[in-house]
Write a protein that holds these residues in place. Structure first.
Motif, short mmCIF file in Angstrom:
data_model
loop_
_atom_site.label_atom_id
_atom_site.label_comp_id
_atom_site.label_asym_id
_atom_site.label_seq_id
_atom_site.Cartn_x
_atom_site.Cartn_y
_atom_site.Cartn_z
N LEU A 209 0.83 -1.21 0.00
CA LEU A 209 0.00 0.00 0.00
C LEU A 209 0.86 1.26 0.00
CD1 LEU A 209 -2.84 -1.02 2.50
CD2 LEU A 209 -2.90 -1.05 0.00
N ALA A 210 1.96 1.22 0.75
CA ALA A 210 2.87 2.36 0.75
C ALA A 210 3.48 2.55 -0.63
CB ALA A 210 3.97 2.16 1.79
N ARG A 213 0.91 4.13 -2.85
CA ARG A 213 0.80 5.55 -2.54
C ARG A 213 1.93 6.35 -3.20
NH1 ARG A 213 -2.42 9.63 -1.84
NH2 ARG A 213 -1.58 9.45 -3.94
N GLU A 214 3.14 5.86 -3.11
CA GLU A 214 4.28 6.57 -3.71
C GLU A 214 4.16 6.61 -5.22
OE1 GLU A 214 9.19 6.52 -3.67
OE2 GLU A 214 8.05 4.84 -2.80
N CYS A 241 -5.79 1.30 5.75
CA CYS A 241 -4.60 1.95 5.17
C CYS A 241 -3.63 2.43 6.23
CB CYS A 241 -5.02 3.13 4.30
SG CYS A 241 -5.75 2.69 2.70
N GLU A 244 -0.12 0.88 7.22
CA GLU A 244 1.11 1.20 6.52
C GLU A 244 1.36 2.70 6.48
OE1 GLU A 244 2.11 -0.63 2.87
OE2 GLU A 244 1.62 -2.65 3.56
N VAL A 246 -0.51 5.04 5.41
CA VAL A 246 -0.91 5.56 4.11
C VAL A 246 -2.20 6.36 4.21
CG1 VAL A 246 -1.84 4.85 1.86
CG2 VAL A 246 0.27 3.82 2.73
N PRO A 248 -4.83 7.74 1.40
CA PRO A 248 -5.12 7.78 -0.04
C PRO A 248 -5.63 9.15 -0.45
CG PRO A 248 -6.93 6.75 1.11
CD PRO A 248 -5.87 7.04 2.16
#
Length: 401
Positions: A209-210, A213-214, A241, A244, A246, A248
């Motif tokens: 998930l990270a 996101r990146e 989320c 991690e 994160v 969104p």
């Protein structure tokens, strides 16, 4: 013929056969327990697919609903009402976002997210008209509308419902390299479940998930997190989320937001994203109605205490410890999940997921199977440790008996 048999026969005679429920007819419910028309009690280990995170008949939610029922239940969005501003403000704050677009069901919220991402892509990112692409994961479950099943990989959900809506690309869940390869200049969004519920509570690899996101941030693509099942306390955090770190670009929420009392869903995002709408371009007669807002405001207040997230984390640790012991004994092939949420793959020698669900029902525990050999466990977050242990004892008895 018993009351249960009469109820089932009448339902099967006059309703479309789009579900295959267990042969139980629930009459009343409280907390983590339901009672059928014969007076038999069952421990609810499904919680309406997380819609009942706060349990059946939660007094705070019922009181909020009853108080609002006496005042006003529906205005439509043609007029303002006195619960709407507080709902939008407080939900935006809970999510760390700026704007809220309320709907009713989870599928409506996903459709809204799809429309929003496309419009953002055309108006903000500058994608040529008609070319917006959204990337999704295989084994996803985001609802059953015609657009949503167009990007499903589940034959039961998809077959015979074409022609299908274009504009989606499917990549393997948890595969960051495949996702990166799929992103192009026309990509406007990546739509993912942080944990895939219907697929059997599939948790992505650490860092996935990270990485999403990146990647999406670097490529000017929206990251849409479908937290309809995984959000609002289920995994031990307000949002899955968060495990991690994160955040969104857009949350898609539903199920528990209505507390199991009324259907409430929402898309929550930034002003840049949701600000693309003008009056008349999207809406819902019942979306954001006063009754829904009153109940959802109480849900938000309950989540702000952190009590339910903590319970899910602590009881979830206990749940997964007990399930790991079952797996070590060979009766269970695999266990996945996070918080008070688990997918349990049954050793085929013990029976199918449906057979195990029926045997558990006979012992007073209600669960749901998926994909043949898997059962899902998602009890209300208000369940006591003693009741959870009793339910796990019944599962142990079925599998090891």
């Amino acid at each position: 013929m018993t009351s249960t048999e009469r109820g089932i026969a009448a339902a099967e005679a006059h309703s479309a056969h789009n579900y295959h429920p267990l042969p139980v007819v629930v009459a009343t419910a409280e907390g983590a327990w339901v009672t059928d028309v014969e007076g038999r009690r069952y421990l609810d280990m499904l919680a309406g697919y997380s819609a009942l995170n706060f349990g059946h008949g939660n007094r705070r939610l019922l009181d909020a609903a009853k108080a609002q029922l006496e005042r006003v239940t529906l205005t439509s969005r043609a007029f303002h009402h006195d619960r709407f501003a507080d709902f939008c403000t407080q939900l935006a704050e809970l999510c760390g976002m700026e704007l809220v677009l309320p709907m009713n069901t989870g599928a409506e919220a996903v459709e809204t997210a799809v429309k929003t991402a496309r419009k953002w892509g055309y108006k903000v990112k500058g994608v040529p008209d008609g070319r917006a692409k959204i990337i999704v994961a295989d084994n996803n479950f985001h609802g059953r509308t015609t657009t949503i099943v167009s990007f499903s990989t589940d034959p039961e959900a998809r077959a015979d419902f074409g022609p299908y809506t274009p504009g989606f690309e499917i990549v393997p869940y948890g595969d960051l390299a495949a996702l990166e390869a799929a992103v192009d200049a026309d990509t406007v969004a990546v739509l993912l479940e942080p944990i895939q519920g219907e697929a059997g509570v599939l948790v992505p690899p650490p860092g996935y998930l990270a990485g999403v996101r990146e990647l999406t941030r670097n490529r000017n693509v929206l990251f849409i997190a479908d937290e309809i099942q995984s959000g609002l306390g289920r995994t031990g955090r307000t949002f899955a989320c968060e495990h991690e770190g994160v955040v969104p670009d857009m949350y898609v929420l539903g199920k528990a937001l209505g507390g199991g009392v009324v259907p409430v869903s929402a898309v929550v995002s930034s002003r840049e994203v949701l600000g693309v709408y003008a009056p008349g371009e999207h809406g819902s007669t019942f979306g954001g109605n006063p009754l829904a807002c009153a109940v959802a405001l109480e849900v938000i207040a309950m989540l702000r205490t952190g009590e339910f997230q903590q319970r899910a984390a602590e009881l979830g640790e206990h749940l997964h410890s007990e399930l790991a012991q079952l797996a070590a004994g060979g009766a269970v092939a695999a266990v996945r999940g996070r918080g008070l949420w688990a997918g349990v793959d049954i050793n085929p020698s013990r029976g199918t997921g449906r057979e195990i669900s029926e045997q558990l029902m006979a012992r007073g525990v209600l669960v749901k199977d998926t994909h043949g050999s898997t059962i899902r466990l998602a009890p209300p977050l208000v369940i006591s440790k003693e009741d959870l242990d009793w339910g796990l004892d019944q599962l142990r008895g079925v599998l090891e008996g």
